[in-house]
Enzyme design. Structure first.
Site, mmCIF file in Angstrom:
data_model
loop_
_atom_site.group_PDB
_atom_site.id
_atom_site.type_symbol
_atom_site.label_atom_id
_atom_site.label_comp_id
_atom_site.label_asym_id
_atom_site.label_seq_id
_atom_site.Cartn_x
_atom_site.Cartn_y
_atom_site.Cartn_z
ATOM 1 N N GLY A 108 -36.604 -87.948 34.631
ATOM 2 C CA GLY A 108 -35.769 -88.467 35.690
ATOM 3 C C GLY A 108 -34.963 -87.378 36.363
ATOM 4 C CE1 TYR A 110 -27.246 -87.082 37.929
ATOM 5 C CE2 TYR A 110 -28.434 -89.162 37.890
ATOM 6 C CZ TYR A 110 -27.507 -88.324 38.463
ATOM 7 O OH TYR A 110 -26.839 -88.715 39.597
ATOM 8 N N GLY A 111 -32.496 -86.053 33.613
ATOM 9 C CA GLY A 111 -33.112 -85.652 32.358
ATOM 10 C C GLY A 111 -34.174 -86.654 31.954
ATOM 11 C CE LYS A 130 -31.999 -94.720 35.440
ATOM 12 N NZ LYS A 130 -32.980 -93.831 36.064
ATOM 13 C CD GLU A 178 -31.024 -106.259 32.441
ATOM 14 O OE1 GLU A 178 -31.075 -107.186 31.616
ATOM 15 O OE2 GLU A 178 -30.651 -106.406 33.611
ATOM 16 N N GLY A 183 -42.389 -105.184 33.330
ATOM 17 C CA GLY A 183 -41.693 -103.983 33.783
ATOM 18 C C GLY A 183 -41.899 -103.689 35.252
ATOM 19 C CG ASN A 184 -43.271 -100.059 38.300
ATOM 20 O OD1 ASN A 184 -44.114 -100.438 39.107
ATOM 21 N ND2 ASN A 184 -42.398 -99.116 38.575
ATOM 22 C CG ASP A 235 -36.965 -95.255 47.149
ATOM 23 O OD1 ASP A 235 -37.919 -95.566 47.891
ATOM 24 O OD2 ASP A 235 -37.078 -94.460 46.193
#
Length: 399
Positions: A108, A110-111, A130, A178, A183-184, A235
């Site tokens: 991601g 940030y990491g 995250k 959560e 999912g996606n 987005d």
């Protein structure tokens, strides 16, 4: 008197403004005026300091109250959420909670982003973590905490992905969100093409009616973050939505919204990450972005759902999108797409942003049209070639 006599004897006349009897008065009034003006200036400085300090306390109070009851409308503008000592205190991971089965998912901003199980009170919950990468500097750590504050503020709506806990007081720093299953949303739509939804519940049927139900939830989530938090998602796409059991849909992918809010502007790097085929014309032309720019992208999302994840404008190269939309080009009506749904897609994708509907109007239209929707399962005989999809969609090519 000796001094006055000496002066008169040397000059022969009195100086201007120093007539006899006026000297003592001048010696009193001039220092008094100077003292009064000094007092006024000092008072203004003190008042200015107190006013600024009170204003800062109000902003800090608004940021910290995101952990309480009702959502806090962020009407003070962009960038009011600032990290503070203990700002995420109520969200810190309790000592009795543990994360097990941590598996890396993807990298991601940030990491690493991981999946895991959250163990709490003899229950286990699927979560997404995250994390902040190792060797992050103080600025990055501060921004990460800011991101946590932002998620804590906006994730109070049932159609926004929810932050459950965080760890920000020590390393490693992470946010626990959560998870949804399957999912996606985009990947789920692709799985329907192969007739392998894999959800194990009521996902065996995903119809035009399902598109209406899912779209209404997305519109409600987007309406919430704009109306309550004066934030633009930036987005909106199937790849940034999560679908769960019972056809529950949640808005995710809020990184763009957070960055634009913090920076008070949209930089080139942010825009590069949003494919042109999902951008409203004003965005492509680098004009000001509004919530109606998101509405255009919402129209593209409707197209994605009814086509089971096909890329928009399949017959156009990304560089051809703006010239063609300028000439009032419209995507063809997809197969299995009823006239009311196609009309809504066109309504959301009007060239002039002022002609597009607001979210509340979209929700009303979805409620009205759903009774006309087909209920037979959506199917596509064409399997999705990921590399071909990325090429047509204008996403980074397969490695």
């Amino acid at each position: 008197m000796a001094v006055q006599a000496q002066y008169n004897s040397s000059s022969g006349s009195d100086p201007v403004g120093y007539e006899e009897g006026s000297g003592p008065f001048a010696l009193i009034i001039i220092p008094s005026l100077l003292a009064l003006s000094t007092l006024i200036v000092v008072s203004q400085i003190i008042w200015s300091f107190v006013t600024k300090r009170s204003s800062a306390q109000v902003i800090t109070g608004s940021s910290s109250s995101v952990n309480e009851g009702e959502p806090v409308p962020l009407d003070t503008g962009v960038g009011t959420l600032r990290p503070a000592q203990g700002a995420l205190g109520l969200w810190e991971m309790p000592a009795l909670c543990t994360l097990v089965g941590v598996e890396p998912l993807q990298m991601g901003h940030y990491g690493p982003i991981c999946t895991a199980q959250l163990k709490e009170d003899n229950t286990s919950t699927a979560v997404v973590i995250k994390t902040l990468k190792d060797r992050s500097n103080q600025s990055e750590a501060t921004e990460f905490v800011d991101f946590g504050l932002f998620l804590a503020a906006v994730s109070k709506h049932k159609n926004i992905v929810k932050m459950l806990y965080c760890q920000t007081r020590r390393m490693p720093m992470y946010l626990v969100l959560e998870a949804s299953f399957p999912g996606n949303l985009l990947h789920f739509l692709w799985s329907l093409r192969e007739d392998r939804c894999g959800a194990g519940d009521n996902f065996q049927v995903f119809s035009e009616m399902s598109v209406y139900l899912a779209a209404k939830q997305v519109a409600a989530g987007l309406d919430y973050i704009h109306s309550y938090h004066r934030t633009i998602h930036g987005d909106v796409a199937a790849r940034n939505m999560l679908i769960g059991s019972g056809l529950s849909v949640k808005v995710s992918g809020l990184d763009w919204a957070f960055k634009s809010r913090q920076m008070r502007m949209v930089d080139k790097e942010q825009e590069v990450n949003v494919p042109v085929k999902w951008q409203a014309p004003e965005r492509i032309m680098r004009l000001p972005i509004t919530d109606r720019s998101d509405v255009w992208s919402f129209g593209i999302l409707l197209y994605e759902m009814i086509t089971l994840g096909s890329p928009p404008y399949p017959d156009l190269d990304p560089s051809e999108v703006l010239p063609n939309t300028l000439a009032h080009y419209r995507m063809k009506r997809p197969e299995n797409c009823g006239a009311p749904l196609y009309d809504l897609i066109k309504y959301c994708c009007m060239w002039n942003f002022k002609d597009r509907p607001v979210y509340s109007a979209i929700i009303r239209l979805l409620d009205s049209y759903k009774y006309l929707a087909d209920t037979k399962p959506l199917r596509s005989e064409q399997r999705m070639d990921i590399c071909e999809y990325r090429r047509i969609a204008g996403l980074p090519r397969c490695q």
